[in-house]
Design a protein around this motif. Structure first.
Motif, PDB file in Angstrom:
ATOM      1  N   ALA A 105       0.779  -1.047  -0.025  1.00  0.00           N
ATOM      2  CA  ALA A 105      -0.017  -0.007  -0.026  1.00  0.00           C
ATOM      3  C   ALA A 105       0.810   1.325   0.051  1.00  0.00           C
ATOM      4  N   ALA A 106       1.988   1.339   0.875  1.00  0.00           N
ATOM      5  CA  ALA A 106       3.134   2.219   0.741  1.00  0.00           C
ATOM      6  C   ALA A 106       3.500   2.511  -0.459  1.00  0.00           C
ATOM      7  N   ALA A 107       3.902   1.441  -1.039  1.00  0.00           N
ATOM      8  CA  ALA A 107       4.821   1.553  -2.395  1.00  0.00           C
ATOM      9  C   ALA A 107       4.000   2.022  -3.428  1.00  0.00           C
ATOM     10  N   LEU A 108       2.570   1.579  -3.331  1.00  0.00           N
ATOM     11  CA  LEU A 108       1.858   2.176  -4.655  1.00  0.00           C
ATOM     12  C   LEU A 108       1.730   3.413  -4.572  1.00  0.00           C
ATOM     13  N   GLU A 109       1.507   4.133  -3.490  1.00  0.00           N
ATOM     14  CA  GLU A 109       1.523   5.715  -3.241  1.00  0.00           C
ATOM     15  C   GLU A 109       2.700   6.012  -3.723  1.00  0.00           C
TER      16      GLU A 109
ATOM     17  N   GLY B  71       5.603  12.563 -11.202  1.00  0.00           N
ATOM     18  CA  GLY B  71       6.618  13.669 -10.850  1.00  0.00           C
ATOM     19  C   GLY B  71       6.684  14.257  -9.477  1.00  0.00           C
ATOM     20  N   THR B  72       5.945  13.892  -8.677  1.00  0.00           N
ATOM     21  CA  THR B  72       6.018  14.620  -7.259  1.00  0.00           C
ATOM     22  C   THR B  72       6.661  13.748  -6.253  1.00  0.00           C
ATOM     23  N   ILE B  73       7.242  12.700  -6.499  1.00  0.00           N
ATOM     24  CA  ILE B  73       7.821  12.033  -5.514  1.00  0.00           C
ATOM     25  C   ILE B  73       8.969  12.677  -4.735  1.00  0.00           C
TER      26      ILE B  73
ATOM     27  N   ARG C 170      11.533   8.097  -1.888  1.00  0.00           N
ATOM     28  CA  ARG C 170      12.471   7.220  -2.374  1.00  0.00           C
ATOM     29  C   ARG C 170      13.110   6.440  -1.315  1.00  0.00           C
ATOM     30  N   ASP C 171      13.416   7.017  -0.028  1.00  0.00           N
ATOM     31  CA  ASP C 171      14.084   6.443   0.877  1.00  0.00           C
ATOM     32  C   ASP C 171      13.172   5.124   1.376  1.00  0.00           C
ATOM     33  N   THR C 172      11.894   5.678   1.461  1.00  0.00           N
ATOM     34  CA  THR C 172      10.963   4.695   2.194  1.00  0.00           C
ATOM     35  C   THR C 172      10.829   3.313   1.531  1.00  0.00           C
TER      36      THR C 172
END
Length: 606
Positions: free
Chosen positions: A311-315, A323-325, A330-332
């Motif tokens: 779920a976290a990775a999907l977000e 383009g809002t990462i 990225r670290d997560t």
């Protein structure tokens, strides 16, 4: 790649080229790169470098010429995925003949139709099993002069049948001279369609189509160097996807191809090869998805943690696409990958994949997003035999739920009636000996796909369904069965689904248990003693499926919802009466096989 190449750009890049000429350029530049592999024992490989493959091609070119094969003649190839295919097919191209692959499951009658229609004079088959089927109809094929067998049966062979080793004498053809004589208009192959709406049609793919399509794919993938990139070849070479992926691209760009003779062995091959580029029909990815989730389900706490990570990775991946990462995101993801996702990829054998592609049938967006979440760069491609494979694909700008934007050198539009149409150098030369059907499909240079689609303001295409497969209920409502089926296959223990409802009062479905996921579910629920057929009639299993159907129905309008279903405890196999070789649904086959079950769902309503 900063801008998409036009038709004129790709045309200029490949002007005057043919696959044999580009193959020689590749082998001249790097003859030592591994080109072909076949399994030897359990953990070793037979291997051929590009230079050794070139030598085999040169020998086969001499053998085919001495067998009387002339430019323009058709050669039947009927064999599993093995290195021999590659050198015989390439050799045929060098002598300007046209190799034609036949699906390995073809019946004698189907072989007769294709051989007769193609007017084949020479055939190369793998073994006694294939030979037996061909010999059953040989009397009805007067044009078929000679048959060669790679693994001949013991004893005397019938007249006109010879071991294929006779084609591989010591002499080597002057491939440079042969390549110079090839022409972009030469027909590189005939791809026979699956014949779901009538007799198979022979799609003529020219040398120009081949080099044009490989060039546009090269630009899509956009690697600095393709040579030695590992790929597993497992789908039938009679299908354009496998031919373009592991044959034409390999002979021009230099992939290192591992031949898997049985698609059922793919899982084992992935674990040994760890491919860097991978094409898979949706069922391949669906089985991985179902298998991983079924295995995790045995440990509820572990499953919950993994689902939370997904779920976290999907977000995070959604933000990456937009383009809002952020750096924190990225670290997560890197942390999640280290503790969970990398282990899954390594276990399946897809840890080295740089480009993962799915096509030939629709894939649920949820599954594609799941693979993206665990670090597999999976994207969906769309096309058909008549477009030499690709029509749309955006591997580096993926948008789940779509099949991407038009590939370089291909213009794609949505016609007034919603049909997806395209034009470009990848569009085929017509159907062999069928000008009327060609004229129906090629209109003013535009290829009419037969698919209904929509295009967003960024040019991303979403396929709604086959034009001829839309369900029209008795109330006149048009419904996409593919959308329903994609959703139904997201029920964890369901492997296949066929939506029913054409000219009916409501929609129903034939649902098939996934053999692996259903048995894991059974073990976790104290029903491990039950077989798959027994599970299909078990009240608890039916209730589990009904709950899934109820949840899915909430995604659809009332008229589209599944009101009844029949649950089956069997496995639908590719290349059968219900699935094509690439696991695409054969609707007529489903209706024929399960006519009684379907009627039972509508009993008393007419």
């Amino acid at each position: 790649m900063t801008s998409r190449a036009s038709i004129a750009d790709i045309d200029a890049a490949v002007s005057g080229s043919t696959a044999p000429r580009l193959f020689l350029e590749l082998t001249d530049a790097d003859p030592s790169t591994p080109a072909l592999h076949s399994m030897k024992g359990d953990d070793d490989w037979n291997a051929w470098t590009l230079g050794e493959m070139r030598s085999m091609v040169a020998r086969a070119a001499v053998g085919l010429t001495e067998a009387g094969v002339k430019p323009g003649q058709r050669i039947l190839l009927m064999m599993r995925n093995r290195p021999d295919f590659h050198w015989y097919d390439v050799a045929a191209q060098f002598i300007r003949a046209t190799p034609v692959s036949i699906y390995n499951s073809s019946s004698p009658e189907e072989i007769q139709y294709l051989a007769e229609h193609a007017e084949a004079e020479v055939a190369i088959v793998e073994d006694a099993g294939f030979l037996e089927r061909l010999l059953k109809v040989r009397g009805d094929l007067p044009a078929l002069r000679r048959i060669f067998v790679i693994e001949p049966p013991e004893g005397n062979l019938p007249e006109g049948v010879e071991p294929a080793e006779a084609l591989l004498g010591p002499d080597e053809a002057d491939l440079g001279a042969l390549a110079a004589a090839t022409h972009p208009d030469d027909i590189a192959t005939l791809i026979y369609t699956s014949g779901t709406t009538g007799p198979p049609k022979g799609v003529m793919i020219s040398q120009y189509n081949v080099v044009y399509t490989v060039e546009l794919l090269r630009q899509c993938i956009d690697w600095d160097d393709f040579r030695g990139k590992r790929a597993v070849s497992y789908l039938p070479m009679a299908h354009i996807a496998e031919r373009m992926m592991s044959h034409y691209q390999a002979m021009i760009l230099g992939y290192s191809v591992y031949c898997c003779p049985d698609p059922n062995q793919l899982t084992a091959y992935l674990g040994k090869v760890h491919p860097q580029i991978m094409f898979g029909v949706p069922r391949v990815y669906e089985k991985v998805y179902a298998g991983v989730n079924a295995a995790l389900a045995a440990d509820a706490e572990r499953k919950q943690k993994f689902d939370e990570a997904i779920a976290a990775a999907l977000e995070i991946k959604a933000a990456e696409r937009d383009g809002t990462i952020t750096q924190e995101q990225r670290d997560t993801w890197e942390f999640l990958d280290a503790v969970a996702f990398s282990n899954v990829r390594a276990l399946v054998g897809i840890d080295a994949v740089e480009i993962a592609v799915t096509g030939a049938a629709p894939i649920p967006a949820t599954i594609l997003e799941w693979f993206n979440a665990i670090g597999v760069p999976l994207s969906e491609i769309y096309g058909m035999s008549e477009s030499s494979g690709p029509m749309t694909w955006s591997p580096h700008a993926n948008k789940p739920g779509s099949v991407g934007q038009a590939v370089p050198g291909c213009e794609v539009e949505i016609a007034e009636d919603g049909e997806v149409i395209c034009r470009g150098g990848n569009v085929f030369q017509g159907y062999y000996k069928e000008p009327e059907k060609t004229a129906e499909t090629l209109v003013d240079g535009w290829l009419h796909s037969g698919d209904i689609g929509v295009m967003d303001d960024e040019g991303y295409v979403r396929i709604v369904d086959r034009k001829k497969e839309l369900i029209i209920t008795s109330g006149g409502k048009n419904i996409s069965p593919a959308n329903l089926e994609g959703a139904l296959k997201m029920i964890p223990i369901i492997g296949q689904a066929a939506a029913i409802g054409d000219n009916r009062k409501f929609c129903s479905a034939i649902l098939v248990l996934d053999p692996e996921a259903a048995l894991v579910w059974a073990k976790n629920h104290g029903k491990e003693s039950l077989s798959l057929p027994e599970l299909a009639v078990d009240p608890d299993v039916i209730a589990e499926v009904q709950a899934g159907v109820d949840e899915i129905n909430q995604q659809f309008a009332q008229v589209e919802q599944i009101k009844k279903f029949v649950l089956l405890g069997e496995e639908w196999m590719p290349d059968s009466d219900v699935l094509t070789p690439t696991s695409k649904l054969k609707r007529r086959g489903v209706l024929a096989r399960y006519g009684d079950e379907i009627e039972s769902m509508y009993a008393g309503l007419d």
